[in-house]
Design a protein around this motif. Structure first.
Motif, PDB file in Angstrom:
ATOM      1  N   LEU A  59       0.845  -1.187   0.000  1.00 16.23           N
ATOM      2  CA  LEU A  59       0.000   0.000   0.000  1.00 16.23           C
ATOM      3  C   LEU A  59       0.885   1.243   0.000  1.00 16.23           C
ATOM      4  CD1 LEU A  59      -2.474  -0.940   2.889  1.00 16.23           C
ATOM      5  CD2 LEU A  59      -2.668  -1.532   0.467  1.00 16.23           C
ATOM      6  N   ARG A  60       0.438   2.279  -0.672  1.00 12.51           N
ATOM      7  CA  ARG A  60       1.067   3.596  -0.558  1.00 12.51           C
ATOM      8  C   ARG A  60       0.133   4.498   0.231  1.00 12.51           C
ATOM      9  NH1 ARG A  60       1.044   6.550  -5.881  1.00 12.51           N
ATOM     10  NH2 ARG A  60      -1.132   6.798  -5.249  1.00 12.51           N
ATOM     11  N   ALA A  61       0.628   5.103   1.298  1.00  6.35           N
ATOM     12  CA  ALA A  61      -0.190   6.034   2.082  1.00  6.35           C
ATOM     13  C   ALA A  61      -0.366   7.314   1.281  1.00  6.35           C
ATOM     14  CB  ALA A  61       0.471   6.322   3.416  1.00  6.35           C
ATOM     15  N   ASP A  62      -1.606   7.720   1.064  1.00  8.75           N
ATOM     16  CA  ASP A  62      -1.883   8.931   0.296  1.00  8.75           C
ATOM     17  C   ASP A  62      -2.147  10.138   1.184  1.00  8.75           C
ATOM     18  OD1 ASP A  62      -1.615   7.723  -2.282  1.00  8.75           O
ATOM     19  OD2 ASP A  62      -3.541   6.740  -1.947  1.00  8.75           O
ATOM     20  N   GLN A  63      -2.200   9.922   2.473  1.00 10.37           N
ATOM     21  CA  GLN A  63      -2.214  10.973   3.483  1.00 10.37           C
ATOM     22  C   GLN A  63      -1.639  10.356   4.746  1.00 10.37           C
ATOM     23  OE1 GLN A  63      -6.154  11.634   5.603  1.00 10.37           O
ATOM     24  NE2 GLN A  63      -6.941  10.992   3.596  1.00 10.37           N
ATOM     25  N   ASP A  64      -1.371  11.167   5.760  1.00  7.35           N
ATOM     26  CA  ASP A  64      -0.866  10.616   7.017  1.00  7.35           C
ATOM     27  C   ASP A  64      -1.935   9.717   7.630  1.00  7.35           C
ATOM     28  OD1 ASP A  64       1.358  12.163   6.584  1.00  7.35           O
ATOM     29  OD2 ASP A  64       0.931  13.614   8.164  1.00  7.35           O
ATOM     30  N   LEU A  65      -1.513   8.532   8.072  1.00  8.06           N
ATOM     31  CA  LEU A  65      -2.464   7.512   8.505  1.00  8.06           C
ATOM     32  C   LEU A  65      -2.093   6.903   9.847  1.00  8.06           C
ATOM     33  CD1 LEU A  65      -2.701   5.454   5.172  1.00  8.06           C
ATOM     34  CD2 LEU A  65      -4.291   7.245   5.928  1.00  8.06           C
ATOM     35  N   LEU A  66      -3.093   6.279  10.457  1.00  8.30           N
ATOM     36  CA  LEU A  66      -2.890   5.298  11.512  1.00  8.30           C
ATOM     37  C   LEU A  66      -3.365   3.970  10.941  1.00  8.30           C
ATOM     38  CD1 LEU A  66      -4.205   7.050  14.755  1.00  8.30           C
ATOM     39  CD2 LEU A  66      -1.896   6.155  14.402  1.00  8.30           C
ATOM     40  N   ILE A  67      -2.492   2.975  10.950  1.00  7.60           N
ATOM     41  CA  ILE A  67      -2.846   1.671  10.409  1.00  7.60           C
ATOM     42  C   ILE A  67      -2.816   0.641  11.529  1.00  7.60           C
ATOM     43  CG2 ILE A  67      -2.152  -0.172   8.823  1.00  7.60           C
ATOM     44  CD1 ILE A  67      -1.225   1.887   6.877  1.00  7.60           C
ATOM     45  N   PHE A  68      -3.897  -0.121  11.635  1.00  9.76           N
ATOM     46  CA  PHE A  68      -4.046  -1.155  12.653  1.00  9.76           C
ATOM     47  C   PHE A  68      -4.076  -2.512  11.961  1.00  9.76           C
ATOM     48  CE2 PHE A  68      -5.918   2.740  14.133  1.00  9.76           C
ATOM     49  CZ  PHE A  68      -5.571   2.831  15.465  1.00  9.76           C
ATOM     50  N   VAL A  69      -3.315  -3.473  12.488  1.00  5.92           N
ATOM     51  CA  VAL A  69      -3.226  -4.794  11.874  1.00  5.92           C
ATOM     52  C   VAL A  69      -3.443  -5.864  12.939  1.00  5.92           C
ATOM     53  CG1 VAL A  69      -1.830  -6.379  10.492  1.00  5.92           C
ATOM     54  CG2 VAL A  69      -1.506  -3.897  10.251  1.00  5.92           C
ATOM     55  N   SER A  70      -4.326  -6.806  12.649  1.00  9.75           N
ATOM     56  CA  SER A  70      -4.520  -7.973  13.507  1.00  9.75           C
ATOM     57  C   SER A  70      -4.226  -9.230  12.697  1.00  9.75           C
ATOM     58  CB  SER A  70      -5.961  -8.030  14.032  1.00  9.75           C
ATOM     59  OG  SER A  70      -6.241  -9.306  14.581  1.00  9.75           O
ATOM     60  N   THR A  71      -3.558 -10.192  13.333  1.00  7.48           N
ATOM     61  CA  THR A  71      -3.261 -11.458  12.660  1.00  7.48           C
ATOM     62  C   THR A  71      -4.114 -12.601  13.205  1.00  7.48           C
ATOM     63  OG1 THR A  71      -1.414 -11.838  14.177  1.00  7.48           O
ATOM     64  CG2 THR A  71      -0.905 -10.805  12.047  1.00  7.48           C
ATOM     65  N   ALA A  72      -5.240 -12.259  13.823  1.00  4.88           N
ATOM     66  CA  ALA A  72      -6.185 -13.308  14.217  1.00  4.88           C
ATOM     67  C   ALA A  72      -6.695 -14.010  12.956  1.00  4.88           C
ATOM     68  CB  ALA A  72      -7.357 -12.705  14.983  1.00  4.88           C
ATOM     69  N   PRO A  73      -7.006 -15.301  13.025  1.00  3.75           N
ATOM     70  CA  PRO A  73      -7.538 -15.987  11.842  1.00  3.75           C
ATOM     71  C   PRO A  73      -8.830 -15.321  11.355  1.00  3.75           C
ATOM     72  CG  PRO A  73      -6.971 -17.567  13.575  1.00  3.75           C
ATOM     73  CD  PRO A  73      -6.902 -16.200  14.188  1.00  3.75           C
ATOM     74  N   HIS A  74      -9.064 -15.418  10.086  1.00  2.00           N
ATOM     75  CA  HIS A  74     -10.331 -14.947   9.523  1.00  2.00           C
ATOM     76  C   HIS A  74     -11.471 -15.675  10.231  1.00  2.00           C
ATOM     77  CE1 HIS A  74     -13.533 -14.236   6.588  1.00  2.00           C
ATOM     78  NE2 HIS A  74     -12.777 -13.297   6.055  1.00  2.00           N
ATOM     79  N   ALA A  75     -12.549 -14.955  10.514  1.00  2.00           N
ATOM     80  CA  ALA A  75     -13.645 -15.530  11.308  1.00  2.00           C
ATOM     81  C   ALA A  75     -14.303 -16.738  10.644  1.00  2.00           C
ATOM     82  CB  ALA A  75     -14.697 -14.465  11.592  1.00  2.00           C
ATOM     83  N   LEU A  76     -14.206 -16.844   9.312  1.00  2.00           N
ATOM     84  CA  LEU A  76     -14.805 -17.977   8.621  1.00  2.00           C
ATOM     85  C   LEU A  76     -13.824 -19.126   8.402  1.00  2.00           C
ATOM     86  CD1 LEU A  76     -16.934 -16.121   5.913  1.00  2.00           C
ATOM     87  CD2 LEU A  76     -17.625 -16.887   8.187  1.00  2.00           C
ATOM     88  N   SER A  77     -12.587 -18.944   8.866  1.00  2.00           N
ATOM     89  CA  SER A  77     -11.563 -19.971   8.704  1.00  2.00           C
ATOM     90  C   SER A  77     -11.450 -20.818   9.961  1.00  2.00           C
ATOM     91  CB  SER A  77     -10.210 -19.310   8.410  1.00  2.00           C
ATOM     92  OG  SER A  77      -9.158 -20.247   8.505  1.00  2.00           O
ATOM     93  N   ASP A  78     -11.179 -22.098   9.788  1.00  2.00           N
ATOM     94  CA  ASP A  78     -10.925 -22.965  10.938  1.00  2.00           C
ATOM     95  C   ASP A  78      -9.437 -23.296  11.063  1.00  2.00           C
ATOM     96  OD1 ASP A  78     -10.590 -24.630   8.787  1.00  2.00           O
ATOM     97  OD2 ASP A  78     -12.191 -26.029   9.326  1.00  2.00           O
ATOM     98  N   GLY A  79      -8.611 -22.559  10.329  1.00  2.00           N
ATOM     99  CA  GLY A  79      -7.171 -22.784  10.376  1.00  2.00           C
ATOM    100  C   GLY A  79      -6.509 -22.011  11.508  1.00  2.00           C
ATOM    101  N   PRO A  80      -5.242 -22.293  11.774  1.00  2.00           N
ATOM    102  CA  PRO A  80      -4.515 -21.612  12.844  1.00  2.00           C
ATOM    103  C   PRO A  80      -4.110 -20.201  12.437  1.00  2.00           C
ATOM    104  CG  PRO A  80      -3.045 -23.084  11.673  1.00  2.00           C
ATOM    105  CD  PRO A  80      -4.413 -23.306  11.087  1.00  2.00           C
ATOM    106  N   ALA A  81      -3.783 -19.385  13.435  1.00  2.00           N
ATOM    107  CA  ALA A  81      -3.280 -18.041  13.167  1.00  2.00           C
ATOM    108  C   ALA A  81      -1.873 -18.129  12.595  1.00  2.00           C
ATOM    109  CB  ALA A  81      -3.281 -17.222  14.456  1.00  2.00           C
ATOM    110  N   ALA A  82      -1.523 -17.164  11.762  1.00  2.00           N
ATOM    111  CA  ALA A  82      -0.189 -17.127  11.158  1.00  2.00           C
ATOM    112  C   ALA A  82       0.342 -15.706  11.228  1.00  2.00           C
ATOM    113  CB  ALA A  82      -0.242 -17.608   9.712  1.00  2.00           C
ATOM    114  N   GLY A  83       1.646 -15.581  11.303  1.00  2.00           N
ATOM    115  CA  GLY A  83       2.266 -14.265  11.417  1.00  2.00           C
ATOM    116  C   GLY A  83       2.328 -13.524  10.097  1.00  2.00           C
ATOM    117  N   VAL A  84       2.535 -12.206  10.208  1.00  2.00           N
ATOM    118  CA  VAL A  84       2.652 -11.325   9.046  1.00  2.00           C
ATOM    119  C   VAL A  84       3.811 -10.358   9.305  1.00  2.00           C
ATOM    120  CG1 VAL A  84       1.553  -9.450   7.760  1.00  2.00           C
ATOM    121  CG2 VAL A  84       0.226 -11.480   8.375  1.00  2.00           C
ATOM    122  N   ALA A  85       4.646 -10.149   8.301  1.00  2.00           N
ATOM    123  CA  ALA A  85       5.722  -9.166   8.398  1.00  2.00           C
ATOM    124  C   ALA A  85       5.256  -7.850   7.790  1.00  2.00           C
ATOM    125  CB  ALA A  85       6.967  -9.673   7.675  1.00  2.00           C
ATOM    126  N   VAL A  86       5.677  -6.735   8.392  1.00  2.00           N
ATOM    127  CA  VAL A  86       5.331  -5.404   7.910  1.00  2.00           C
ATOM    128  C   VAL A  86       6.616  -4.652   7.609  1.00  2.00           C
ATOM    129  CG1 VAL A  86       4.083  -3.272   8.388  1.00  2.00           C
ATOM    130  CG2 VAL A  86       3.306  -5.422   9.428  1.00  2.00           C
TER     131      VAL A  86
END
Length: 201
Positions: free
Chosen positions: A145-172
């Motif tokens: 993503l390119r920020a087009d204005q100053d932002l606050l970005i929030f990220v959660s790595t909880a599994p998708h609510a419709l998924s029965d799989g385990p949580a997985a990490g994400v690099a930023v």
């Protein structure tokens, strides 16, 4: 700046206009639920307007993420996937809510989110329910993503609510490139970018 968010965790970061944010799935089936709010707290991600104005039911490269004032928050400039879910809305994500409270926000601020690396489709049932599509994302998949204005970005790595799989990490990864060209955009997205650039100039 590089940061790894483990599975079933949350993180937030301020991002200056012009910087890029790259999310990378660290395992198969990763999900990054992302909420975007303008740093001035006036502009918030508006999923219905983003989709309607760009004739889409998914988030994909070449789309501008719009606010409820019709301004550009961020542009999806690249992705290894052509589908990121935004139809399931603001899922009951306690991690995201806890992260919001660190910035003075509350439950009422948990509005429409994007679930990067996840895909849903219409199920083959009489109710036309939404169903999670497994094996959509794999380790190493990215979205930038390119920020087009100053932002606050929030990220959660909880599994998708419709998924029965385990949580997985994400690099930023946050970078400050000298210039990022606009992708080919629909007219409505071009207008949102122009209005935003005039406002912050």
């Amino acid at each position: 700046m590089n940061h790894e968010i483990p599975g079933d965790a949350a993180w937030s970061v301020p991002v200056r206009a012009g910087r890029t944010v790259t999310l990378t799935a660290l395992a198969d089936g990763a999900n990054a639920t992302v909420l975007i709010i303008g740093a001035d707290r006036l502009d918030r991600l508006n999923i219905p307007d983003t989709l309607k104005s760009q004739m889409s039911a998914r988030i994909k490269p070449g789309m501008v993420l719009m606010s409820d004032r019709g301004l550009a928050l961020a542009t999806v400039i690249a992705s290894t996937l052509d589908w990121h879910d935004c139809l399931t809305g603001a899922l009951p994500d306690r991690l995201l809510l806890l992260e919001l409270t660190k910035h003075g926000f509350g439950e009422a601020d948990l509005h429409g989110c994007i679930h990067f690396f996840s895909k849903v489709a219409v199920a083959d049932d009489p109710r036309a329910s939404l169903a999670y599509v497994p094996d959509h994302a794999h380790a190493g998949d990215t979205v930038t993503l390119r920020a087009d204005q100053d932002l606050l970005i929030f990220v959660s790595t909880a599994p998708h609510a419709l998924s029965d799989g385990p949580a997985a990490g994400v690099a930023v990864q946050l970078e400050s490139p000298s210039h990022v060209e606009d992708p080919v955009l629909r007219e409505e997205a071009v207008r949102a970018l122009r209005l935003t650039r005039e406002l912050i100039a």
